[in-house]
Motif scaffolding. Structure first.
Motif, PDB file in Angstrom:
ATOM      1  N   ALA A 146      40.341  37.919  29.720  1.00  0.00           N
ATOM      2  CA  ALA A 146      38.919  37.760  29.995  1.00  0.00           C
ATOM      3  C   ALA A 146      38.528  38.668  31.144  1.00  0.00           C
ATOM      4  CB  ALA A 146      38.590  36.307  30.341  1.00  0.00           C
ATOM      5  N   GLN A 147      37.478  39.466  30.958  1.00  0.00           N
ATOM      6  CA  GLN A 147      36.978  40.321  32.026  1.00  0.00           C
ATOM      7  C   GLN A 147      36.035  39.503  32.904  1.00  0.00           C
ATOM      8  OE1 GLN A 147      35.500  44.142  30.824  1.00  0.00           O
ATOM      9  NE2 GLN A 147      34.799  44.676  32.895  1.00  0.00           N
ATOM     10  N   LEU A 148      36.290  39.493  34.217  1.00  0.00           N
ATOM     11  CA  LEU A 148      35.572  38.636  35.151  1.00  0.00           C
ATOM     12  C   LEU A 148      34.501  39.357  35.950  1.00  0.00           C
ATOM     13  CD1 LEU A 148      38.602  36.585  36.566  1.00  0.00           C
ATOM     14  CD2 LEU A 148      37.262  36.187  34.483  1.00  0.00           C
ATOM     15  N   THR A 149      34.595  40.671  36.086  1.00  0.00           N
ATOM     16  CA  THR A 149      33.605  41.453  36.831  1.00  0.00           C
ATOM     17  C   THR A 149      33.282  42.716  36.053  1.00  0.00           C
ATOM     18  OG1 THR A 149      35.148  42.854  38.064  1.00  0.00           O
ATOM     19  CG2 THR A 149      34.649  40.677  39.002  1.00  0.00           C
ATOM     20  N   PRO A 150      32.180  43.375  36.363  1.00  0.00           N
ATOM     21  CA  PRO A 150      31.943  44.711  35.803  1.00  0.00           C
ATOM     22  C   PRO A 150      32.972  45.705  36.352  1.00  0.00           C
ATOM     23  CG  PRO A 150      29.936  43.775  36.759  1.00  0.00           C
ATOM     24  CD  PRO A 150      31.064  42.913  37.210  1.00  0.00           C
ATOM     25  N   ASN A 151      33.060  46.858  35.725  1.00  0.00           N
ATOM     26  CA  ASN A 151      33.911  47.949  36.220  1.00  0.00           C
ATOM     27  C   ASN A 151      33.149  48.689  37.316  1.00  0.00           C
ATOM     28  OD1 ASN A 151      34.856  47.583  33.170  1.00  0.00           O
ATOM     29  ND2 ASN A 151      36.534  48.518  34.321  1.00  0.00           N
ATOM     30  N   ALA A 152      33.194  48.117  38.526  1.00  0.00           N
ATOM     31  CA  ALA A 152      32.326  48.594  39.601  1.00  0.00           C
ATOM     32  C   ALA A 152      33.040  48.786  40.931  1.00  0.00           C
ATOM     33  CB  ALA A 152      31.165  47.620  39.784  1.00  0.00           C
ATOM     34  N   TYR A 153      34.375  48.646  40.950  1.00  0.00           N
ATOM     35  CA  TYR A 153      35.108  48.715  42.209  1.00  0.00           C
ATOM     36  C   TYR A 153      35.972  49.969  42.274  1.00  0.00           C
ATOM     37  CZ  TYR A 153      33.607  43.892  42.814  1.00  0.00           C
ATOM     38  OH  TYR A 153      32.847  42.759  42.956  1.00  0.00           O
ATOM     39  N   GLY A 154      36.271  50.409  43.512  1.00  0.00           N
ATOM     40  CA  GLY A 154      37.052  51.622  43.730  1.00  0.00           C
ATOM     41  C   GLY A 154      38.542  51.351  43.633  1.00  0.00           C
ATOM     42  N   ILE A 155      39.200  51.097  44.770  1.00  0.00           N
ATOM     43  CA  ILE A 155      40.611  50.701  44.780  1.00  0.00           C
ATOM     44  C   ILE A 155      40.650  49.198  44.988  1.00  0.00           C
ATOM     45  CG2 ILE A 155      42.822  50.913  45.951  1.00  0.00           C
ATOM     46  CD1 ILE A 155      42.162  53.777  46.618  1.00  0.00           C
ATOM     47  N   THR A 156      41.032  48.486  43.933  1.00  0.00           N
ATOM     48  CA  THR A 156      40.978  47.026  43.931  1.00  0.00           C
ATOM     49  C   THR A 156      42.228  46.450  44.595  1.00  0.00           C
ATOM     50  OG1 THR A 156      41.965  47.053  41.715  1.00  0.00           O
ATOM     51  CG2 THR A 156      39.566  46.945  41.859  1.00  0.00           C
ATOM     52  N   ASN A 157      42.014  45.535  45.518  1.00  0.00           N
ATOM     53  CA  ASN A 157      43.124  44.930  46.253  1.00  0.00           C
ATOM     54  C   ASN A 157      42.758  43.511  46.677  1.00  0.00           C
ATOM     55  OD1 ASN A 157      45.584  46.522  46.682  1.00  0.00           O
ATOM     56  ND2 ASN A 157      44.166  48.088  47.454  1.00  0.00           N
ATOM     57  N   THR A 158      43.787  42.762  47.073  1.00  0.00           N
ATOM     58  CA  THR A 158      43.660  41.399  47.585  1.00  0.00           C
ATOM     59  C   THR A 158      43.190  40.431  46.494  1.00  0.00           C
ATOM     60  OG1 THR A 158      43.341  41.914  49.938  1.00  0.00           O
ATOM     61  CG2 THR A 158      42.356  39.891  49.155  1.00  0.00           C
TER      62      THR A 158
END
Length: 310
Positions: A146-158
Motif C-alpha cells: 500500500a502506498q501511504l504518501t505521494p512520491n514527493a520526498y528527496g532522500i527518505t529516512n527515519t
C-alpha cells in the motif's frame, strides 16, 4: 546528560544502515548498502559474521517466524542467514529510476519501506539527483503493498512510531523531520508537521525512539552527532561522535540501555579517511536512555484502507 561513546567495531562500512537488536540472540544486525553485505555482531563476545547480498542492501527487519525481511535495491525479500534472498514484494515496479532506502517493521508487524530517486550508479559511485521522487509504502504479511504518501520526498529516512499513535519520518535533502498522526493498522497518515527544520548539525538520517518516545536522530553529512528531540521538536540531548556521517541507531543490550550507531564513509577522500580512520565504524553510546523491543514482521493488520499499489 552524561554519555560515554566507544568504538564497538571498526566495520569500515561504506554506508552502514538499518541497525536492529535481536534480544533472543543478543546480537546486532545491520547492512552496508554500497558494500552489498549484512553484518551480525554479538557485543558480549565480539563474534562477527558477514553475508554478501546480490544487490545494494538497504534495510533489514526481523521476522516473527525466524529469519529476516530485507530491502534490496528494488525488491523486498525474505532471507535466512546463509540462504537465498526470496523475492517477496516490489513496491515500485513502474519507477525503475527509484530505489528503496529506509525500511523498518512497524508495531503491528507490517514492514514499511520508503523510496527515493537512486543516488547510486551500479558500481556504487554517487549519482546526481534531480527530483523528489520518494514515497512511503506498507507491506503486510501477505505481500500486499500500500502506498501511504505521494512520491514527493528527496532522500527518505527515519521511521519511528510513538506509543500514542504518531509517526516520525525525515527528508535528508530538506533537512526536515516530520511527525504525522498515524493509524498503524492501516498505515493512514495525517496532519503532517515539521520538527527540527534546518537544525545546524548535518542532516537527518536514521533514528530510533527511546521508551519515553524521544527521537534519537543520526546527523549525517558532517553532523558527527546523534541528536535527541521530543515530540514537540525540542532538543533533549546531543551526543558527539568520532565519525562525521552517523547513519542509523538502535537501542540494545541486556536492558536496552545502549544506543548502537552505524556510520558511513561514502564519497570520503583518502586523505580524510587517513585523518579520521573511524568513519564507517559501529559505535556504542551509554547514558542516553532505554529503548523498547524491536517489532517483528509477520502479524500485519489486513485490508489497509489506503489505496493499494501493485
Amino acid at each position: 546528560m552524561k554519555t560515554a561513546v566507544s568504538l564497538l567495531l571498526d566495520a569500515k562500512d561504506i554506508v552502514g544502515e538499518s541497525i536492529v537488536w535481536s534480544g533472543e540472540e543478543k546480537a546486532l544486525y545491520w547492512v552496508d548498502i554500497v558494500g552489498w553485505r549484512i553484518h551480525r555482531l554479538e557485543p558480549s563476545n565480539g563474534r562477527h559474521d558477514v553475508w554478501p547480498t546480490p544487490d545494494f542492501v538497504t534495510s533489514i527487519g526481523m521476522r516473527a517466524d525466524g529469519g529476516f525481511i530485507v530491502g534490496l535495491r528494488r525488491t523486498v525479500c525474505l532471507w535466512r542467514p546463509g540462504g537465498a534472498f526470496e523475492e517477496f514484494a516490489v513496491p515500485e515496479p513502474n519507477l525503475p529510476d527509484n530505489r528503496l532506502n529506509e525500511g523498518r517493521v512497524a508495531p503491528d508487524g507490517a514492514f514499511w519501506v520508503s523510496t527515493m530517486q537512486s543516488n547510486l550508479h551500479p558500481d556504487g559511485s554517487p549519482k546526481d539527483m534531480d527530483r523528489n521522487a520518494g514515497a512511503i509504502y506498507r507491506i503486510d504479511a501477505d505481500g500486499r503493498v500500500a502506498q501511504l504518501t505521494p512520491n514527493a520526498y528527496g532522500i527518505t529516512n527515519t521511521m519511528a512510531w510513538t506509543q500514542d499513535g504518531r509517526f516520525f519520518f525525515a527528508d535528508t535533502l530538506a533537512n526536515e523531520i516530520y511527525l504525522f498522526d498515524c493509524d498503524v493498522a492501516t498505515g493512514a497518515l495525517a496532519n503532517r508537521r515539521t520538527l527540527g527544520a534546518g537544525f545546524p548539525r548535518g542532516f537527518p538520517d536514521g533514528s530510533c525512539l527511546d521508551a519515553q518516545d524521544r527521537l534519537w536522530n543520526c546527523r549525517v553529512a558532517g553532523g558527527a552527532a546523534v541528536v535527541g528531540f521530543d515530540t514537540d521538536g525540542d532538543l533533549v540531548g546531543l551526543v558527539e561522535l568520532p565519525a562525521g556521517w552517523p547513519t542509523s541507531c538502535s537501542f540494545g543490550g541486556p536492558d536496552l540501555s545502549t544506543l548502537y550507531v552505524t556510520s558511513a564513509r561514502f564519497t570520503m577522500p583518502a586523505d580524510h579517511l587517513d585523518a579520521h580512520p573511524l568513519e564507517g565504524g559501529l559505535f556504542a553510546v551509554e547514558g542516553v536512555g532505554r529503548g523498547l523491543p524491536e517489532p517483528k514482521f509477520g502479524a500485519c493488520a489486513q485490508n489497509p484502507s489506503v489505496s493499494e499499489k501493485a
